[in-house]
Design a protein around this motif. Structure first.
Motif, PDB file in Angstrom:
ATOM      1  N   LEU A  48      36.329 -78.736  55.470  1.00  0.00           N
ATOM      2  CA  LEU A  48      36.351 -77.940  54.238  1.00  0.00           C
ATOM      3  C   LEU A  48      37.704 -78.032  53.551  1.00  0.00           C
ATOM      4  N   ALA A  52      38.268 -73.235  50.589  1.00  0.00           N
ATOM      5  CA  ALA A  52      37.053 -72.758  51.249  1.00  0.00           C
ATOM      6  C   ALA A  52      37.380 -72.107  52.594  1.00  0.00           C
ATOM      7  N   THR A  53      38.310 -72.702  53.349  1.00  0.00           N
ATOM      8  CA  THR A  53      38.697 -72.076  54.618  1.00  0.00           C
ATOM      9  C   THR A  53      39.446 -70.768  54.361  1.00  0.00           C
ATOM     10  N   CYS A  55      38.852 -68.754  51.822  1.00  0.00           N
ATOM     11  CA  CYS A  55      37.796 -67.782  51.512  1.00  0.00           C
ATOM     12  C   CYS A  55      37.177 -67.241  52.788  1.00  0.00           C
ATOM     13  N   HIS A  56      36.931 -68.136  53.736  1.00  0.00           N
ATOM     14  CA  HIS A  56      36.344 -67.700  55.011  1.00  0.00           C
ATOM     15  C   HIS A  56      37.288 -66.752  55.753  1.00  0.00           C
ATOM     16  N   ASP A 111      31.823 -65.092  52.394  1.00  0.00           N
ATOM     17  CA  ASP A 111      31.062 -65.902  53.344  1.00  0.00           C
ATOM     18  C   ASP A 111      29.941 -66.660  52.648  1.00  0.00           C
ATOM     19  N   THR A 114      31.415 -69.702  51.202  1.00  0.00           N
ATOM     20  CA  THR A 114      31.657 -70.735  52.216  1.00  0.00           C
ATOM     21  C   THR A 114      30.367 -71.422  52.634  1.00  0.00           C
ATOM     22  N   SER A 126      28.770 -72.470  44.572  1.00  0.00           N
ATOM     23  CA  SER A 126      29.393 -71.584  45.559  1.00  0.00           C
ATOM     24  C   SER A 126      29.952 -70.333  44.893  1.00  0.00           C
TER      25      SER A 126
END
Length: 163
Positions: A48, A52-53, A55-56, A111, A114, A126
């Protein structure tokens, strides 16, 4: 029976109901946290992009905050003591559980971002999925109850004015 004893028993019962509500919410939030934690061990997670990571990870943090807020009323009740239950304790405990919904909604939305990104690799999809998730949860958890509360208070006011 003495009035303060009856009121204390009623407050005690109300506090136990709040703790029971938290007990019902908590397993779902804990399961979500478990799934979030496992995701980082997936090979696709390493692929990712950094946003994105991030956001996670922020979503994971939001869920931790929600867990803390949901668990606090039970700890508060135990530390302060059942003998000291008060309207203030009930109001604070209820407020804590309501406050947990905001970070939980944000964590779920992040989530969703992601998951959609992993499955589609599409940034617009997304973002749209995350915003739609946040909108739906906010409408159901905040706007709808607030609207109903105002409507009930308005109806009570109308009934009182009619008398």
């Amino acid at each position: 029976m003495d009035k303060p004893v009856i009121e204390h028993n009623g407050l005690h019962e109300e506090m136990r109901n709040i703790i029971e509500e938290a007990r019902v919410i908590l397993p779902g939030v804990q399961a979500l946290f478990g799934f979030q934690t496992i995701a980082v061990f997936n090979d696709r997670f390493a692929e990712l992009p950094s946003y994105a990571t991030l956001c996670h990870l922020v979503g994971l943090g939001m869920v931790i905050i929600a867990v803390a807020l949901v668990m606090t009323p039970a700890v508060y009740y135990r530390v302060v003591g059942p003998a000291n239950v008060s309207r203030r304790m009930i109001a604070r405990s209820s407020w804590l559980i309501r406050c947990a919904l905001a970070p939980l909604a944000c964590g779920l939305a992040l989530d969703m971002f992601t998951v959609i990104f992993v499955t589609t690799r599409g940034l617009p999809a997304s973002v749209a999925g995350a915003l739609l998730t946040l909108l739906i949860l906010s409408a159901l958890w905040f706007a709808f109850p607030w609207y109903e509360r105002r409507r009930c208070h308005s109806r009570q006011g109308d009934a009182e004015r009619a008398l």
